[in-house]
Design an enzyme around this catalytic site. Structure first.
Site, PDB file in Angstrom:
ATOM      1  N   ALA A 153       8.860   1.518   3.760  1.00 61.74           N
ATOM      2  CA  ALA A 153       9.472   2.574   4.570  1.00 61.74           C
ATOM      3  C   ALA A 153      10.883   2.188   4.999  1.00 61.74           C
ATOM      4  O   ALA A 153      11.802   3.015   4.981  1.00 61.74           O
ATOM      5  CB  ALA A 153       8.606   2.873   5.793  1.00 61.74           C
ATOM      6  N   GLU A 172      14.633  -7.953   9.141  1.00 58.62           N
ATOM      7  CA  GLU A 172      13.289  -8.311   8.696  1.00 58.62           C
ATOM      8  C   GLU A 172      12.897  -9.659   9.293  1.00 58.62           C
ATOM      9  O   GLU A 172      13.589 -10.649   9.089  1.00 58.62           O
ATOM     10  CB  GLU A 172      13.239  -8.364   7.167  1.00 58.62           C
ATOM     11  CG  GLU A 172      11.956  -8.915   6.573  1.00 58.62           C
ATOM     12  CD  GLU A 172      10.713  -8.202   7.059  1.00 58.62           C
ATOM     13  OE1 GLU A 172       9.834  -8.889   7.639  1.00 58.62           O
ATOM     14  OE2 GLU A 172      10.607  -6.978   6.880  1.00 58.62           O
ATOM     15  N   ASN A 180       3.586  -4.706   3.732  1.00 56.84           N
ATOM     16  CA  ASN A 180       2.298  -4.338   3.144  1.00 56.84           C
ATOM     17  C   ASN A 180       2.452  -3.587   1.828  1.00 56.84           C
ATOM     18  O   ASN A 180       1.552  -3.602   0.989  1.00 56.84           O
ATOM     19  CB  ASN A 180       1.493  -3.473   4.119  1.00 56.84           C
ATOM     20  CG  ASN A 180       0.759  -4.302   5.157  1.00 56.84           C
ATOM     21  OD1 ASN A 180       0.562  -5.505   4.988  1.00 56.84           O
ATOM     22  ND2 ASN A 180       0.360  -3.666   6.236  1.00 56.84           N
ATOM     23  N   ALA A 294      13.380  -8.396  15.464  1.00 52.51           N
ATOM     24  CA  ALA A 294      13.788  -7.450  16.502  1.00 52.51           C
ATOM     25  C   ALA A 294      12.884  -7.657  17.719  1.00 52.51           C
ATOM     26  O   ALA A 294      11.666  -7.761  17.587  1.00 52.51           O
ATOM     27  CB  ALA A 294      13.668  -6.023  15.986  1.00 52.51           C
ATOM     28  N   ASP A 361       4.799  -5.275  16.473  1.00 49.16           N
ATOM     29  CA  ASP A 361       5.978  -5.505  17.320  1.00 49.16           C
ATOM     30  C   ASP A 361       6.728  -4.209  17.636  1.00 49.16           C
ATOM     31  O   ASP A 361       7.175  -3.987  18.761  1.00 49.16           O
ATOM     32  CB  ASP A 361       6.956  -6.466  16.631  1.00 49.16           C
ATOM     33  CG  ASP A 361       6.304  -7.749  16.151  1.00 49.16           C
ATOM     34  OD1 ASP A 361       5.194  -8.043  16.613  1.00 49.16           O
ATOM     35  OD2 ASP A 361       6.905  -8.442  15.326  1.00 49.16           O
ATOM     36  N   ARG A 421     -12.828   5.652   2.529  1.00 52.84           N
ATOM     37  CA  ARG A 421     -12.898   4.205   2.740  1.00 52.84           C
ATOM     38  C   ARG A 421     -13.746   3.839   3.948  1.00 52.84           C
ATOM     39  O   ARG A 421     -14.513   2.872   3.923  1.00 52.84           O
ATOM     40  CB  ARG A 421     -11.486   3.650   2.920  1.00 52.84           C
ATOM     41  CG  ARG A 421     -10.663   3.682   1.655  1.00 52.84           C
ATOM     42  CD  ARG A 421      -9.221   3.348   1.921  1.00 52.84           C
ATOM     43  NE  ARG A 421      -8.468   3.238   0.687  1.00 52.84           N
ATOM     44  CZ  ARG A 421      -7.181   2.973   0.625  1.00 52.84           C
ATOM     45  NH1 ARG A 421      -6.486   2.821   1.737  1.00 52.84           N
ATOM     46  NH2 ARG A 421      -6.565   2.880  -0.533  1.00 52.84           N
ATOM     47  N   ALA A 575      -0.617   6.429   1.665  1.00 47.15           N
ATOM     48  CA  ALA A 575       0.367   5.584   2.357  1.00 47.15           C
ATOM     49  C   ALA A 575       1.711   5.597   1.649  1.00 47.15           C
ATOM     50  O   ALA A 575       2.758   5.636   2.293  1.00 47.15           O
ATOM     51  CB  ALA A 575      -0.144   4.152   2.478  1.00 47.15           C
TER      52      ALA A 575
END
Length: 594
Positions: A153, A172, A180, A294, A361, A421, A575
């Site tokens: 994303a 990052e 993921n 961050a 976070d 799932r 996703a």
């Protein structure tokens, strides 16, 4: 006499090889006993053998090359590069491992130490060098858009913000990008896609919309689901045509979907997507600040988000964001305390498929400035995971092409194999040993390409006695102590369903494929935490919404850090549609400050 000369010649050749100790150049020995030359060494990584080639001269490690590795593409490359840089900079193998890739870096260091040993070198007798200090970041930096998180994303948002004319930076906290997305299967749900057209599969955005709502027990935010379904195909096409992601010439049928609509990236791995996204990030010259965590969203006196405070090497850096901040930091599947806070059942006894960076976070930072949170109690487990590590098993792709059955210790089916799932996971926890056994045949192995796409995982599972291949059903059943007679009966009954085209036991959707001759496979698996559906509340333009129901100016969010898109349960392959559709919107809107 001729034969004698041949034997002597062979012995002399072997003696020379052993004397050189793997060195490919003429070696000179220094006073410390270290031989100049090029040496190879081997170690064992997550995906199998890692082979290195090291050049040494005057007790200095001049170069380290990895000439063989089978670990996760993207993750392994970044981790390996960081470790090699550390070893060369310090002229020593005595360095810290890379967080989040410990198995890979452990295998790399085994290979490096193996090569060094052949040269007579180690951490104690290599030349001491002056430590190279990393260039210090400026304490304050100015950008139009700051993106928090270098997963799928985040990279998508950054690319679209850059293309909208913004000066962008990605923060990052890990030493590599991908999140993921990189360790996922990377499949992408999009209705009316190019492969459905080839297969004459009837589908629509409305059908995708309804499937997603049903899959989330209608607890989803309907406006977000509408945006997802209506824009999924455009996002998949953007990945294919602009990012240059290669997709296989096949579709998968994920549980909970009513039709087969999921595109499969090359190699059936998210690594293909993150590799191509990173290449585009580099092409656009978007800076990526690795190992930069961050820690705080900064607001002005009107409550508008104007920047981000981050920590790197123990120092605080202020990243000002003129137009906006995009929160794309991922979910909280690895944060056990946060999991238990919102859903006490998802405790430390349950393993996780997630990246170690998935600790929530961004949710904490957003909540600290008044952002609303939704659906935090909804935590999904993936049903087919490694009982030892929690790792998602790519062998399970065999189930998604419709060629497997799930059985319990008693050899009986207990759930529809293409159910949601959460339904399958819950059913597994009710079985003996709280595990399942996935059964398939050689034909399914070929159709699903699991051996071709994931040979090292197959090798790992067999080595760790989690997968068995044998010529008879009885042999695979006996390996795990599964009731062999009952498994044979179950297979025979399923074959009658395949012939008739209807599963009267569990009404399995999709094509029913008859099991043929062996070899047969049986794999043991357990559920593990895979996706956190809850997170920051957003509207369909990715603005973050406050507890008072108002837009928090200057803050946008996309990906697993958000809540509301998937309701109680995410359908498989939604996703990728989620991060792509909303990542693109967040990037454009943040660039424009709208």
């Amino acid at each position: 006499m001729k034969n004698f000369k041949k034997v002597v010649g062979l012995l002399l050749t072997l003696m020379m090889i052993f004397t050189m100790g793997g060195c490919s150049t003429k070696a000179g020995t220094d006073k410390k006993g270290i031989k100049d030359g090029v040496y190879t060494g081997e170690g064992e990584g997550k995906g199998g053998k890692i082979v290195t080639e090291i050049t040494i001269k005057d007790s200095i490690i001049k170069e380290i090359k990895v000439i063989e590795s089978h670990d996760t593409e993207g993750l392994s490359e970044a981790a390996i590069k960081e470790m090699i840089d550390k070893v060369i900079a310090n002229n020593s193998p005595d360095v810290d491992m890379v967080s989040g890739a410990s198995i890979t870096t452990k295998g790399l260091m085994e290979a490096i130490n193996s090569a060094l040993a052949k040269a007579g070198a180690n951490a104690n007798n290599l030349a001491k060098v002056k430590k190279v200090e990393e260039k210090e970041e400026a304490a304050e930096q100015n950008y139009d858009v700051v993106v928090i998180g270098g997963g799928g994303a985040g990279m998508i948002a950054a690319i679209e913000a850059k293309n909208a004319g913004a000066n962008v930076v990605i923060l990052e906290k890990m030493s590599f990008v991908g999140g993921n997305t990189m360790i996922s299967g990377g499949e992408f749900a999009a209705s009316e896609n190019w492969l459905q057209a080839k297969e004459n599969i009837k589908d629509s955005a409305d059908t995708h919309y309804n499937d997603t709502l049903k899959g989330g027990d209608n607890k989803n935010d309907k406006t977000l689901v509408r945006k997802l379904a209506d824009n999924a195909l455009a996002a998949a096409t953007w990945l294919k045509d602009y990012i240059k992601v290669e997709f296989e010439d096949e579709l998968m049928f994920f549980g909970g979907h009513s039709v087969k609509r999921s595109l499969v990236p090359k190699g059936a791995s998210g690594g293909e997507i993150t590799k191509k996204l990173k290449a585009k990030v580099d092409e656009l010259k978007i800076p990526v600040k690795l190992n930069t965590k961050a820690s705080q969203l900064v607001t002005n006196d009107k409550g508008r988000v104007t920047g981000v405070k981050a920590e790197k090497n123990g120092k605080t850096i202020m990243f000002n964001a003129k137009n906006g901040v995009v929160m794309a930091s991922g979910g909280f599947g690895r944060n056990i305390e946060m999991r238990k806070k919102y859903n006490p059942k998802i405790d430390e006894k349950i393993l996780s498929t997630n990246s170690v960076g998935s600790t929530g976070d961004g949710i904490v930072m957003a909540e600290a400035i008044g952002a609303d949170l939704v659906g935090m109690e909804y935590i999904q487990t993936y049903p087919i995971c490694d009982p030892l590590s929690g790792m998602l098993l790519y062998m399970d792709d065999a189930r998604l092409v419709g060629g497997t059955i799930l059985v319990n210790k008693e050899g009986k089916r207990f759930v529809e194999e293409l159910e949601r799932r959460d339904v399958i996971s819950n059913a597994i926890t009710q079985q003996t040993g709280q595990c399942t056994y996935e059964f398939w045949d050689e034909n399914t192995t070929k159709i699903s390409k699991i051996a071709e796409n994931h040979p090292e995982e197959m090798k790992y599972l067999i080595t760790n006695k989690l997968l068995v291949k044998a010529n008879t059903i009885k042999e695979v059943a006996d390996f795990f102590g599964v009731d062999a007679k009952e498994l044979e009966n179950t297979v025979n009954r399923y074959n009658t369903f395949a012939k008739s085209g209807k599963d009267t036991d569990f009404n399995k959707r999709g094509k029913l494929t008859e099991f043929g001759a062996g070899p047969y496979y049986l794999m043991k698996a357990v559920p593990a935490v895979h996706h956190t559906m809850g997170g920051i509340k957003i509207d369909d333009e990715t603005h973050v919404i406050s507890k008072e129901g108002k837009v928090i100016e200057g803050l946008y969010s996309a990906g697993e850090v958000t809540g509301g898109v998937h309701g109680t349960n995410r359908l498989g392959s939604n996703a990728m549609a989620d991060i792509s559709v909303f990542g693109r919107i967040a990037g454009v809107n943040a660039a424009k400050g709208k």
